[in-house]
Design a protein around this motif. Structure first.
Motif, PDB file in Angstrom:
ATOM      1  N   PRO A 177      -6.547  -1.853  31.185  1.00  0.00           N
ATOM      2  CA  PRO A 177      -5.182  -1.782  31.726  1.00  0.00           C
ATOM      3  C   PRO A 177      -4.510  -0.450  31.391  1.00  0.00           C
ATOM      4  N   ILE A 178      -3.486  -0.143  32.177  1.00  0.00           N
ATOM      5  CA  ILE A 178      -2.756   1.117  32.009  1.00  0.00           C
ATOM      6  C   ILE A 178      -1.871   1.059  30.764  1.00  0.00           C
ATOM      7  N   ASN A 179      -1.818   2.173  30.061  1.00  0.00           N
ATOM      8  CA  ASN A 179      -0.937   2.342  28.913  1.00  0.00           C
ATOM      9  C   ASN A 179       0.165   3.327  29.308  1.00  0.00           C
ATOM     10  N   PRO A 180       1.434   2.900  29.419  1.00  0.00           N
ATOM     11  CA  PRO A 180       2.490   3.791  29.910  1.00  0.00           C
ATOM     12  C   PRO A 180       2.782   4.963  28.981  1.00  0.00           C
ATOM     13  N   PHE A 181       2.548   4.807  27.687  1.00  0.00           N
ATOM     14  CA  PHE A 181       2.767   5.897  26.727  1.00  0.00           C
ATOM     15  C   PHE A 181       1.519   6.062  25.866  1.00  0.00           C
ATOM     16  N   PRO A 182       0.512   6.753  26.420  1.00  0.00           N
ATOM     17  CA  PRO A 182      -0.749   6.906  25.679  1.00  0.00           C
ATOM     18  C   PRO A 182      -0.538   7.621  24.349  1.00  0.00           C
ATOM     19  N   CYS A 183      -1.235   7.143  23.336  1.00  0.00           N
ATOM     20  CA  CYS A 183      -1.143   7.721  22.000  1.00  0.00           C
ATOM     21  C   CYS A 183      -2.502   7.572  21.337  1.00  0.00           C
ATOM     22  N   ASN A 184      -2.971   8.620  20.690  1.00  0.00           N
ATOM     23  CA  ASN A 184      -4.272   8.621  20.015  1.00  0.00           C
ATOM     24  C   ASN A 184      -5.400   8.447  21.034  1.00  0.00           C
ATOM     25  N   THR A 189     -13.887  14.490  28.505  1.00  0.00           N
ATOM     26  CA  THR A 189     -14.376  15.706  29.147  1.00  0.00           C
ATOM     27  C   THR A 189     -14.082  16.933  28.289  1.00  0.00           C
ATOM     28  N   PRO A 190     -14.863  18.018  28.457  1.00  0.00           N
ATOM     29  CA  PRO A 190     -14.641  19.243  27.690  1.00  0.00           C
ATOM     30  C   PRO A 190     -13.552  20.137  28.257  1.00  0.00           C
ATOM     31  N   GLU A 191     -12.935  19.748  29.363  1.00  0.00           N
ATOM     32  CA  GLU A 191     -11.822  20.522  29.901  1.00  0.00           C
ATOM     33  C   GLU A 191     -10.882  19.604  30.647  1.00  0.00           C
ATOM     34  N   GLY A 192      -9.615  20.012  30.714  1.00  0.00           N
ATOM     35  CA  GLY A 192      -8.634  19.192  31.400  1.00  0.00           C
ATOM     36  C   GLY A 192      -7.231  19.542  30.950  1.00  0.00           C
ATOM     37  N   SER A 193      -6.294  18.689  31.252  1.00  0.00           N
ATOM     38  CA  SER A 193      -4.896  18.883  30.857  1.00  0.00           C
ATOM     39  C   SER A 193      -4.300  17.532  30.518  1.00  0.00           C
ATOM     40  N   PHE A 194      -3.253  17.561  29.696  1.00  0.00           N
ATOM     41  CA  PHE A 194      -2.634  16.308  29.276  1.00  0.00           C
ATOM     42  C   PHE A 194      -1.212  16.579  28.825  1.00  0.00           C
ATOM     43  N   THR A 195      -0.349  15.599  29.043  1.00  0.00           N
ATOM     44  CA  THR A 195       1.022  15.643  28.543  1.00  0.00           C
ATOM     45  C   THR A 195       1.241  14.444  27.639  1.00  0.00           C
ATOM     46  N   MET A 196       1.566  14.708  26.388  1.00  0.00           N
ATOM     47  CA  MET A 196       1.802  13.650  25.415  1.00  0.00           C
ATOM     48  C   MET A 196       3.301  13.475  25.207  1.00  0.00           C
ATOM     49  N   VAL A 197       3.787  12.243  25.323  1.00  0.00           N
ATOM     50  CA  VAL A 197       5.204  11.938  25.174  1.00  0.00           C
ATOM     51  C   VAL A 197       5.363  10.816  24.153  1.00  0.00           C
ATOM     52  N   ILE A 198       6.242  11.015  23.182  1.00  0.00           N
ATOM     53  CA  ILE A 198       6.602   9.960  22.235  1.00  0.00           C
ATOM     54  C   ILE A 198       8.086   9.670  22.425  1.00  0.00           C
ATOM     55  N   PRO A 199       8.433   8.494  23.000  1.00  0.00           N
ATOM     56  CA  PRO A 199       9.821   8.200  23.379  1.00  0.00           C
ATOM     57  C   PRO A 199      10.637   7.594  22.232  1.00  0.00           C
ATOM     58  N   GLN A 200      11.162   8.437  21.362  1.00  0.00           N
ATOM     59  CA  GLN A 200      12.009   7.986  20.246  1.00  0.00           C
ATOM     60  C   GLN A 200      11.333   6.875  19.437  1.00  0.00           C
ATOM     61  N   GLN A 201      10.116   7.130  19.061  1.00  0.00           N
ATOM     62  CA  GLN A 201       9.369   6.208  18.213  1.00  0.00           C
ATOM     63  C   GLN A 201       8.887   6.952  16.981  1.00  0.00           C
ATOM     64  N   HIS A 202       8.974   6.293  15.848  1.00  0.00           N
ATOM     65  CA  HIS A 202       8.497   6.889  14.603  1.00  0.00           C
ATOM     66  C   HIS A 202       6.995   6.639  14.503  1.00  0.00           C
ATOM     67  N   ARG A 203       6.214   7.586  15.037  1.00  0.00           N
ATOM     68  CA  ARG A 203       4.764   7.434  15.053  1.00  0.00           C
ATOM     69  C   ARG A 203       4.117   8.805  15.201  1.00  0.00           C
ATOM     70  N   ASN A 204       2.838   8.870  14.943  1.00  0.00           N
ATOM     71  CA  ASN A 204       2.057  10.089  15.117  1.00  0.00           C
ATOM     72  C   ASN A 204       0.990   9.838  16.166  1.00  0.00           C
ATOM     73  N   CYS A 205       0.757  10.804  17.034  1.00  0.00           N
ATOM     74  CA  CYS A 205      -0.229  10.666  18.098  1.00  0.00           C
ATOM     75  C   CYS A 205      -1.156  11.875  18.108  1.00  0.00           C
ATOM     76  N   SER A 206      -2.453  11.609  18.283  1.00  0.00           N
ATOM     77  CA  SER A 206      -3.447  12.673  18.314  1.00  0.00           C
ATOM     78  C   SER A 206      -4.223  12.636  19.623  1.00  0.00           C
ATOM     79  N   PHE A 207      -4.567  13.818  20.101  1.00  0.00           N
ATOM     80  CA  PHE A 207      -5.455  13.965  21.260  1.00  0.00           C
ATOM     81  C   PHE A 207      -6.673  14.729  20.776  1.00  0.00           C
TER      82      PHE A 207
END
Length: 321
Positions: A177-184, A189-207
């Motif tokens: 299923p889809i995750n609206p706010f992907p985190c971790n 793939t070895p190439e690409g692009s991504f936008t990481m958004v943390i919406p006022q949450q106290h958490r850490n996210c890694s790509f």
């Protein structure tokens, strides 16, 4: 940085764990390249009609990148098995038990882990996951029919299992299923692009990108003002509360990786860096007070680029340029 370990991580989606010991919660596992690139590649881009459910046998050591049903049947005692599951960055993984015929009392088990475990290192790290470590293991023999579906917190999960009796089996259905706010996230793939958004949450996210790559930060918006006061005596962005750091290393756990750079001021890029590590991580730390956002691109470094930045680097373990 040894070539053997670089090869192992370069093909991490193809590498499977040879698990050791008889501990109930297995964390120390070795990674051996199994030459399964063709397996992952064939599943990764498979087009399956919605009305058709893809199914195939599950191997004792396996990589699963497709939705569908997967059945393991023991042809002999299998004491140390693991299957790695991976989805797209904006998806999570649902593992559902369709049918289970194993002997829990005799020592069999099926255990879902929320993340990946490799050589004792875990992704996401304990610092970046919302659950305590032991709660990330869900054992079918403990929960049974009470919990027939397990959902991961990110786009990767693992299933450990042990089956002693010939003919014993189980079937899993995997959905993404889809995750609206992907985190971790672990990149496929070895190439690409991504936008990481943390919406006022106290958490850490890694790509995590398990390749030596060039990173281009196109945009960084941390919510606080550009003149957010940071004392010069503080190392890096430690006092900012909200920041992004680039990490490199030869393992999976971001908390054990080498800090390459940190960013704690808003800007519109590009800001770029070449990181010649087996694993490159973009990690965002969020205090929860603001909406934080980072957009970036990445691409695999070729051999000449790797050699050039290695020669110019003062770091032997993880070189940057």
């Amino acid at each position: 940085m040894g070539g053997t370990f670089r090869e192992q991580l370069f093909f991490v989606m193809l590498c499977l764990s040879v698990l050791k010991g008889h501990a109930r919660y297995m964390e120390e596992n070795e990674i051996t390249p199994e030459g399964l690139f063709s397996l992952l590649n064939s599943e990764l881009k498979r087009e399956i009609p919605e009305e058709f459910i893809y199914s195939r046998p599950l191997r004792c050591l396996d990589m699963v990148a497709a939705e569908g049903q997967f059945t393991f049947t023991a042809d002999r005692p299998h004491l140390s098995c693991a299957a790695f599951f991976i989805a797209e960055p904006n998806q999570v993984i649902n593992v559902e038990y369709d049918s289970v015929d194993i002997d829990c009392r005799g020592g069999d088990f099926i255990k879902v882990f929320d993340g990946w475990v490799m050589k004792g290192e875990k992704f996401p790290s304990s610092q970046d996951h919302a659950l305590p470590l032991m709660e990330r293991y869900i054992d079918y023999c403990d929960s049974g029919t009470v919990r027939r579906t397990v959902r991961s917190s990110q786009n990767v999960a693992m299933v450990f299992f042990r089956v002693h009796t010939v003919g014993s089996s189980f079937t899993l259905t995997v959905r993404k299923p889809i995750n609206p706010f992907p985190c971790n996230i672990i990149s496929q793939t070895p190439e690409g692009s991504f936008t990481m958004v943390i919406p006022q949450q106290h958490r850490n996210c890694s790509f995590s990108i398990i390749y030596p790559v060039e990173i281009k930060i196109a945009e960084l918006s941390l919510g606080h003002l550009n003149d957010f006061p940071i004392k010069k005596s503080m190392p890096g962005c430690a006092g900012a509360g909200d920041f992004v750091e680039l990490l490199g290393g030869n393992g999976m756990d971001p908390s054990k990786m080498f800090p390459v750079a940190d960013l704690c001021y808003n800007f519109n890029g590009p800001a770029q860096m070449k990181i010649g590590c087996d694993n490159t991580v973009v990690r965002m730390v969020s205090s929860g007070r603001f909406v934080n956002r980072v957009a970036f691109q990445y691409r695999l470094l070729d051999r000449q680029e790797l050699q050039r930045i290695k020669v110019n680097s003062v770091e032997d373990f993880c070189f940057t340029g």
